[in-house]
Design a protein around this motif. Structure first.
Motif, PDB file in Angstrom:
ATOM      1  N   VAL A  34       0.854  -1.181   0.000  1.00  0.00           N
ATOM      2  CA  VAL A  34       0.000   0.000   0.000  1.00  0.00           C
ATOM      3  C   VAL A  34       0.891   1.232   0.000  1.00  0.00           C
ATOM      4  O   VAL A  34       2.062   1.167   0.375  1.00  0.00           O
ATOM      5  CB  VAL A  34      -0.949   0.027   1.221  1.00  0.00           C
ATOM      6  CG1 VAL A  34      -1.930  -1.119   1.161  1.00  0.00           C
ATOM      7  CG2 VAL A  34      -0.154   0.002   2.531  1.00  0.00           C
ATOM      8  N   ILE A  35       0.333   2.359  -0.427  1.00  0.00           N
ATOM      9  CA  ILE A  35       1.142   3.558  -0.572  1.00  0.00           C
ATOM     10  C   ILE A  35       0.254   4.785  -0.337  1.00  0.00           C
ATOM     11  O   ILE A  35      -0.954   4.746  -0.593  1.00  0.00           O
ATOM     12  CB  ILE A  35       1.781   3.602  -1.984  1.00  0.00           C
ATOM     13  CG1 ILE A  35       2.909   4.611  -2.065  1.00  0.00           C
ATOM     14  CG2 ILE A  35       0.728   3.853  -3.058  1.00  0.00           C
ATOM     15  CD1 ILE A  35       3.779   4.445  -3.319  1.00  0.00           C
ATOM     16  N   ASN A  89      -3.444  -2.220  15.928  1.00  0.00           N
ATOM     17  CA  ASN A  89      -2.303  -1.305  15.786  1.00  0.00           C
ATOM     18  C   ASN A  89      -2.650  -0.301  14.698  1.00  0.00           C
ATOM     19  O   ASN A  89      -2.638  -0.618  13.510  1.00  0.00           O
ATOM     20  CB  ASN A  89      -1.036  -2.072  15.429  1.00  0.00           C
ATOM     21  CG  ASN A  89       0.202  -1.200  15.401  1.00  0.00           C
ATOM     22  OD1 ASN A  89       0.126   0.010  15.173  1.00  0.00           O
ATOM     23  ND2 ASN A  89       1.364  -1.797  15.629  1.00  0.00           N
ATOM     24  N   GLY A  90      -2.928   0.933  15.125  1.00  0.00           N
ATOM     25  CA  GLY A  90      -3.335   1.963  14.175  1.00  0.00           C
ATOM     26  C   GLY A  90      -2.256   2.391  13.211  1.00  0.00           C
ATOM     27  O   GLY A  90      -2.540   3.090  12.230  1.00  0.00           O
ATOM     28  N   SER A  91      -1.013   1.985  13.450  1.00  0.00           N
ATOM     29  CA  SER A  91       0.071   2.373  12.545  1.00  0.00           C
ATOM     30  C   SER A  91       0.449   1.269  11.566  1.00  0.00           C
ATOM     31  O   SER A  91       1.375   1.447  10.774  1.00  0.00           O
ATOM     32  CB  SER A  91       1.317   2.760  13.358  1.00  0.00           C
ATOM     33  OG  SER A  91       1.889   1.621  13.984  1.00  0.00           O
ATOM     34  N   LEU A 147       6.830  -4.210  13.288  1.00  0.00           N
ATOM     35  CA  LEU A 147       5.947  -5.260  12.774  1.00  0.00           C
ATOM     36  C   LEU A 147       5.761  -6.366  13.808  1.00  0.00           C
ATOM     37  O   LEU A 147       5.289  -7.451  13.498  1.00  0.00           O
ATOM     38  CB  LEU A 147       6.522  -5.847  11.479  1.00  0.00           C
ATOM     39  CG  LEU A 147       6.614  -4.880  10.294  1.00  0.00           C
ATOM     40  CD1 LEU A 147       7.343  -5.545   9.130  1.00  0.00           C
ATOM     41  CD2 LEU A 147       5.229  -4.409   9.855  1.00  0.00           C
ATOM     42  N   GLY A 148       6.104  -6.054  15.053  1.00  0.00           N
ATOM     43  CA  GLY A 148       6.066  -7.060  16.103  1.00  0.00           C
ATOM     44  C   GLY A 148       4.678  -7.534  16.478  1.00  0.00           C
ATOM     45  O   GLY A 148       4.534  -8.579  17.121  1.00  0.00           O
ATOM     46  N   LEU A 195       3.386  -0.532   6.672  1.00  0.00           N
ATOM     47  CA  LEU A 195       3.479  -1.352   5.449  1.00  0.00           C
ATOM     48  C   LEU A 195       3.786  -0.506   4.216  1.00  0.00           C
ATOM     49  O   LEU A 195       4.367  -1.002   3.253  1.00  0.00           O
ATOM     50  CB  LEU A 195       2.177  -2.116   5.214  1.00  0.00           C
ATOM     51  CG  LEU A 195       1.906  -3.338   6.089  1.00  0.00           C
ATOM     52  CD1 LEU A 195       0.701  -4.092   5.555  1.00  0.00           C
ATOM     53  CD2 LEU A 195       3.116  -4.274   6.153  1.00  0.00           C
ATOM     54  N   SER A 196       3.412   0.781   4.243  1.00  0.00           N
ATOM     55  CA  SER A 196       3.665   1.623   3.071  1.00  0.00           C
ATOM     56  C   SER A 196       5.155   1.825   2.826  1.00  0.00           C
ATOM     57  O   SER A 196       5.545   2.248   1.735  1.00  0.00           O
ATOM     58  CB  SER A 196       2.968   2.982   3.226  1.00  0.00           C
ATOM     59  OG  SER A 196       3.647   3.823   4.146  1.00  0.00           O
TER      60      SER A 196
END
Length: 526
Positions: free
Chosen positions: A67-68, A155-157, A133-134, A162-163
């Protein structure tokens, strides 16, 4: 008055700098050349996206994430994932993948995504994403075009993280032991991506050349060659731009002004989404007393620096944010007050803690503007009795110092002048402040272990109610403003200049250089 004050501080510090230009042959009409790694969003000569703290403007021309962000940095959209959905409990993410091939002709599949995420979570690979990414509990690839990621907690981030995770080819890297990847020559000799341009060659310390991928799913690129030139300074890049050797570069604010009104160029200006700060290493006794941290804030005339050295194109930051919806009422403004700074240092016993011993102020910002900023800060702190000595190093050297495991030389970076993204997703500052993100886990290079701050960050990250998200990040701001894990300074605008020969060219002054949907395949040149 403030401009005169800044001039006095700069004269005292003696660090007003200039730049020198270099030149090379101009490129042909089907080539776009640029200084894509010039400036604070770049990371020159780093080819490994797992270890990148910047440079995504360039890396995303041949690698791609799932995603970006769009070019306006307002929302995420699909890239290698055509689309995605998130479960109601915010724990399951399902990605439907685009049809694409790697640059060596092998098919891109869900196995590549699973491989990449597992590699990025493995700190043995040198990945800077391991801790971020834990929360991944599992990654499944039920078929070639589907990936299902399950988290252990909301996890809101997660999607913003992932971007920046560039998807890598399993077939090319799986045979390499993860611990060898960080130093592998593969990244700079034969990397394989899925983006609109294919890696062709790297001429050491000079440039990287990419060739168009005629089979790219977004359409055949309009130019044949894309080149990233390396420069010793922004001034050298500006000289190359004026000479027609390149068609784009980041520029300092003073240079941006000189291009305005010139019909041959377009000045691009926008928010950096990066908060600049003085990091205060909490493993060093000097800064454990909050009164010392407060004194540093009161000692620096931020408004004068913004007016004089940024031309007004910055906003003072009294926590990690400047966006109005993230700022609660009642923040301490830390207005310039050197007398109060001296009083606080006296209360804290600064003479016994350090006195006039020099303290290294380490930075990776090597531009003339940054030198002037650090010179002003040096002089202002000297006036209240804090003796700092600026030290400028390149980004790899800086990272080697502050991320070093074991027992680093804490005094080598007791203080840093640095920046970290504070948007477009407010969770971007968590890796730099959360006690769970101390290297090698994350970006908390100042080794900040403030329980109240980490609790506020964790609560905001776990918030899934849209009506409460802003309030959660406002609480983070309150704690930052009170406890001062950093001496926050400002969020400045950034500038790029593009030749008017370019067509459909997109550049966004994004933190770390993005990535964002710039669509390099659409860039043209007349």
């Amino acid at each position: 008055m403030r401009i005169k004050t800044i001039a006095r501080h700069l004269t005292v510090a003696g660090l007003l700098l200039g730049g020198q230009a270099t030149s090379v042959q101009a490129q042909d009409a089907k080539t776009i050349a640029g200084g894509f790694d010039v400036g604070p969003g770049g990371f020159p000569k780093n080819f490994n996206p797992l270890a990148a703290t910047g440079g995504f403007t360039w890396l995303s021309t041949y690698f791609e994430p799932l995603v970006i962000y769009n070019a306006e940095l307002t929302e995420l959209e699909g890239d290698l994932a055509k689309d995605y959905k998130v479960s109601d409990d915010q724990l399951t993410y399902t990605f439907n993948l685009a049809q694409e091939t790697w640059h060596d002709g092998k098919p891109f599949t869900s196995k590549d995504v699973k491989f990449t995420l597992e590699l990025a979570r493995n700190k043995a690979s040198g990945s800077l994403f391991a801790a971020r990414l834990g929360d991944i509990a599992s990654v499944d690839a039920p078929d070639d075009r589907t990936v299902v990621v399950k988290l252990s907690k909301p996890n809101g981030s997660f999607l913003p993280i992932l971007s920046q995770v560039m998807i890598l080819p399993e077939h090319a890297l799986a045979a390499m032991p993860p611990e060898t990847l960080a130093t592998s020559t593969w990244w700079s000799t034969t990397p394989v991506g899925t983006g609109p341009f294919k890696f062709k060659r790297y001429v050491s310390d000079q440039y990287v050349e990419l060739a168009a991928d005629d089979d790219y799913r977004g359409g055949k690129p309009k130019v044949d060659v894309l080149i990233n030139r390396y420069f010793e300074s922004p001034a050298a890049a500006v000289a190359a731009l004026r000479a027609g050797e390149i068609q784009f570069t980041y520029v300092e604010p003073d240079d941006a002004v000189s291009f305005k009104g010139d019909s041959n160029f377009k000045v691009i200006e926008g928010a950096s989404y990066v908060v600049n700060y003085i990091g205060l290493n909490q493993k060093v006794e000097l800064f454990r007393d909050v009164r010392v941290r407060q004194a540093i804030m009161y000692a620096i005339d931020r408004n004068a620096i913004i007016e004089s050295l940024y031309g007004g194109a910055a906003k003072p930051a009294n926590c990690g944010y400047v966006a109005p919806h993230l700022l609660p009422q009642g923040l301490e403004p830390y207005a310039y007050d050197p007398a109060k700074a001296k009083a606080l240092l006296a209360e804290a016993g600064w003479d016994k803690i350090n006195g006039d011993k020099p303290i290294t102020l380490l930075t990776y910002y090597g531009s003339p503007q940054a030198a002037n900023v650090m010179a002003a800060i040096q002089s202002m702190l000297a006036e209240v009795g804090i003796n700092v000595v600026p030290r400028v190093v390149d980004t790899p050297t800086y990272n080697g110092i502050v991320y070093k495991e074991g027992t680093p030389d804490w005094n080598a970076f007791a203080m840093v002048y640095a920046g970290l993204q504070n948007g477009p997703n407010p969770a971007g500052i968590s890796p730099g402040l959360n006690k769970s993100q101390i290297p090698p886990a994350g970006f908390n290079t100042m080794r900040i272990e403030f329980d109240d701050l980490s609790a506020a960050l964790d609560s905001a990250l776990a918030q899934t109610d849209p009506a409460k998200i802003d309030q959660s990040w406002q609480q983070v701001c309150k704690v930052m403003n009170k406890d001062l894990p950093w001496a926050t300074l400002w969020v400045a605008n950034r500038y790029g200049v593009a030749s008017n020969k370019l067509r459909d060219f997109v550049w966004t002054p994004a933190p770390a250089g993005g990535p964002y949907a710039a669509h390099p395949e659409r860039w043209g040149i007349q």
